[in-house]
Design a protein around this motif. Sequence first.
Motif, PDB file in Angstrom:
ATOM      1  N   VAL A 256       0.825  -1.200   0.000  1.00  0.00           N
ATOM      2  CA  VAL A 256       0.000   0.000   0.000  1.00  0.00           C
ATOM      3  C   VAL A 256       0.866   1.259   0.000  1.00  0.00           C
ATOM      4  CG1 VAL A 256      -0.335   0.260   2.509  1.00  0.00           C
ATOM      5  CG2 VAL A 256      -2.141   0.941   0.943  1.00  0.00           C
ATOM      6  N   VAL A 257       0.464   2.225  -0.817  1.00  0.00           N
ATOM      7  CA  VAL A 257       1.158   3.497  -0.933  1.00  0.00           C
ATOM      8  C   VAL A 257       0.373   4.584  -0.196  1.00  0.00           C
ATOM      9  CG1 VAL A 257       1.971   5.267  -2.553  1.00  0.00           C
ATOM     10  CG2 VAL A 257       2.184   2.847  -3.130  1.00  0.00           C
ATOM     11  N   ALA A 258      -0.952   4.572  -0.354  1.00  0.00           N
ATOM     12  CA  ALA A 258      -1.833   5.552   0.286  1.00  0.00           C
ATOM     13  C   ALA A 258      -2.906   4.790   1.052  1.00  0.00           C
ATOM     14  CB  ALA A 258      -2.462   6.467  -0.749  1.00  0.00           C
TER      15      ALA A 258
ATOM     16  N   LEU B  28       3.823  11.099   4.723  1.00  0.00           N
ATOM     17  CA  LEU B  28       2.849  12.183   4.841  1.00  0.00           C
ATOM     18  C   LEU B  28       1.713  11.680   5.713  1.00  0.00           C
ATOM     19  CD1 LEU B  28       1.794  14.959   4.086  1.00  0.00           C
ATOM     20  CD2 LEU B  28       0.834  13.957   2.026  1.00  0.00           C
ATOM     21  N   LEU B  29       1.537  12.285   6.862  1.00  0.00           N
ATOM     22  CA  LEU B  29       0.531  11.861   7.829  1.00  0.00           C
ATOM     23  C   LEU B  29      -0.542  12.921   7.947  1.00  0.00           C
ATOM     24  CD1 LEU B  29      -0.321   9.778   9.972  1.00  0.00           C
ATOM     25  CD2 LEU B  29       1.066  11.037  11.608  1.00  0.00           C
ATOM     26  N   ASP B  30      -1.768  12.537   7.627  1.00  0.00           N
ATOM     27  CA  ASP B  30      -2.913  13.434   7.754  1.00  0.00           C
ATOM     28  C   ASP B  30      -3.729  12.996   8.963  1.00  0.00           C
ATOM     29  OD1 ASP B  30      -2.422  14.819   5.298  1.00  0.00           O
ATOM     30  OD2 ASP B  30      -3.325  13.146   4.222  1.00  0.00           O
ATOM     31  N   MET B  31      -4.091  13.957   9.812  1.00  0.00           N
ATOM     32  CA  MET B  31      -4.950  13.668  10.953  1.00  0.00           C
ATOM     33  C   MET B  31      -6.290  14.366  10.726  1.00  0.00           C
ATOM     34  SD  MET B  31      -3.128  11.746  12.935  1.00  0.00           S
ATOM     35  CE  MET B  31      -3.876  11.778  14.541  1.00  0.00           C
TER      36      MET B  31
ATOM     37  N   GLN C  15       6.833  -0.667   9.107  1.00  0.00           N
ATOM     38  CA  GLN C  15       7.748  -1.595   8.448  1.00  0.00           C
ATOM     39  C   GLN C  15       7.525  -1.665   6.936  1.00  0.00           C
ATOM     40  OE1 GLN C  15      10.124  -2.722  10.491  1.00  0.00           O
ATOM     41  NE2 GLN C  15       8.976  -1.526  11.982  1.00  0.00           N
ATOM     42  N   HIS C  16       6.447  -1.091   6.447  1.00  0.00           N
ATOM     43  CA  HIS C  16       6.119  -1.152   5.022  1.00  0.00           C
ATOM     44  C   HIS C  16       6.737   0.041   4.301  1.00  0.00           C
ATOM     45  CE1 HIS C  16       3.635  -4.378   6.207  1.00  0.00           C
ATOM     46  NE2 HIS C  16       2.538  -3.709   6.465  1.00  0.00           N
TER      47      HIS C  16
ATOM     48  N   ALA D  93       3.454   5.818   1.649  1.00  0.00           N
ATOM     49  CA  ALA D  93       3.854   7.211   1.485  1.00  0.00           C
ATOM     50  C   ALA D  93       2.876   8.181   2.144  1.00  0.00           C
ATOM     51  CB  ALA D  93       3.966   7.554   0.002  1.00  0.00           C
ATOM     52  N   ARG D  94       1.611   7.783   2.277  1.00  0.00           N
ATOM     53  CA  ARG D  94       0.600   8.673   2.852  1.00  0.00           C
ATOM     54  C   ARG D  94      -0.345   7.862   3.729  1.00  0.00           C
ATOM     55  NH1 ARG D  94      -2.208  13.538  -0.023  1.00  0.00           N
ATOM     56  NH2 ARG D  94      -3.365  14.338   1.750  1.00  0.00           N
TER      57      ARG D  94
END
Length: 91
Positions: free
Chosen positions: A27-29, A85-88, A47-48, A52-53
Amino acid sequence: VASRLEQACFRGCELLDCGVCPALVSVVALDLALTRVGDAGLAALAQHGSLARLTLGKRNNNIFITGMFSDEAVFQLQQQRPGLLLDMVAA
């Protein structure tokens, strides 16, 4: 199937927990806002290398309490994956 996913949105899937995280190796997003994923799930996701997001969020005013992760687990994830990139989101 989970191992081949590149994008997945599980937002609001209140029965989804940490058990799915180890399988999401490609998974990327990923949107896990308002799920029951907790600290162990975030540790597995760290670990993956393809991730990216990531979108996370909590809500405590429902039958199910969502966002079972701690602030410390989020901090550790950010330390292990500084380019993530972490969105909360809030609900």
